[in-house]
Enzyme design. Structure first.
Site, PDB file in Angstrom:
ATOM      1  N   GLY A   1       0.770  -1.235   0.000  1.00 51.62           N
ATOM      2  CA  GLY A   1       0.000   0.000   0.000  1.00 51.62           C
ATOM      3  C   GLY A   1       0.798   1.280   0.000  1.00 51.62           C
TER       4      GLY A   1
ATOM      5  N   ASP B   1       8.288 -13.974 -31.205  1.00 53.60           N
ATOM      6  CA  ASP B   1       9.661 -13.631 -30.821  1.00 53.60           C
ATOM      7  C   ASP B   1       9.933 -13.952 -29.346  1.00 53.60           C
ATOM      8  OD1 ASP B   1      10.557 -12.731 -33.269  1.00 53.60           O
ATOM      9  OD2 ASP B   1      10.113 -10.625 -32.868  1.00 53.60           O
TER      10      ASP B   1
ATOM     11  N   TYR C   1      19.596 -13.509 -34.305  1.00 51.25           N
ATOM     12  CA  TYR C   1      19.102 -12.193 -33.943  1.00 51.25           C
ATOM     13  C   TYR C   1      20.076 -11.522 -32.975  1.00 51.25           C
ATOM     14  CZ  TYR C   1      16.207  -8.593 -31.756  1.00 51.25           C
ATOM     15  OH  TYR C   1      15.732  -7.403 -31.264  1.00 51.25           O
TER      16      TYR C   1
END
Length: 240
Positions: free
Chosen positions: A55, A129, A238
């Site tokens: 909180g 991906d 990649y």
């Protein structure tokens, strides 16, 4: 503070800093409002994790008010109560040795799919991906578990649903909890934050896709596997 407590506090400093940084990134990425979320960072050797206090607005967070909790959910260090979702984090850390970061948000698009009790469908290469499967949505737990130790049971709700789908936590690092919201994880809390941002974007894309083309079909397997393997396979090409 005695010498032993000072030593322990120093040992926890790294995960407190990691947890603080991760929590502060959530509003910056538009993944939380007010106090709607939490991030934690674990140290498996010490069997503890640092998590946001319950909180407390993000603007009021500091490194020092991150709470240290063990994998049974007991507070080890800190003057504030830990997040109300602490036991969910504790269950996952206790069962998943390769996870050192967990994030829970109520991000808009991810939560919309969770409230609809729908997995996020794999419609395109952006999704592929990151994973070759729909992002799962765990069904709501039974009434007796809701009335019992709810947050503790939420951890097992996540674990059991992945098992039901024959998905490992290493390969699927994000999930929706039905009628609730997303949880993500990773080898580091930085990766868990990344996965939270990815989940939200994929949720948004999937919703827009269904609006543009109602009845759209999932992407075909050949294209899914191509995009996943070029980024994550043994012959990945990649990146640098």
């Amino acid at each position: 503070m005695n010498t032993l407590n000072k030593i322990n506090s120093m040992n926890y400093q790294d995960i407190k800093e990691q947890a603080y940084k991760a929590n502060m990134e959530l509003p910056e990425l538009g993944l939380v409002l007010f106090t709607f979320g939490n991030a934690s960072a674990a140290d498996h050797e010490q069997g503890v994790f640092a998590i946001k206090p319950s909180g407390v607005p993000y603007k009021d967070l500091t490194v020092d008010n991150m709470v240290i909790v063990d994998f049974d959910g007991n507070t080890v260090e800190g003057n504030l109560r830990p997040s109300s979702d602490t036991l969910t984090h504790a269950v996952l850390y206790k069962n998943w040795a390769e996870v050192s970061g967990i994030v829970h948000t109520h991000s808009t698009y991810g939560t919309a799919w969770a409230q609809a009790l729908r997995p996020i469908p794999l419609y395109g290469t952006t999704h592929a991906d990151h994973t070759t499967a729909n992002i799962p949505c765990a069904p709501p737990m039974s009434d007796d578990k809701i009335a019992g130790n709810y947050e503790y049971e939420t951890g097992f709700q996540i674990i059991e649903h992945l098992k039901d789908l024959n998905l490992s936590y290493q390969d699927m690092e994000m999930i929706l909890v039905g009628n609730h919201a997303p949880f993500t994880w990773g080898k580091t809390v930085e990766k868990a934050v990344y996965h939270s941002a990815v989940l939200e974007e994929l949720a948004k894309m999937a919703l827009l896709t269904e609006q543009v083309q109602p009845g759209v079909m999932p992407m075909k397997d050949a294209l899914i596997n191509k995009h996943y393997q070029r980024k994550h396979g043994k012959n990945a090409y990649y990146g640098q």
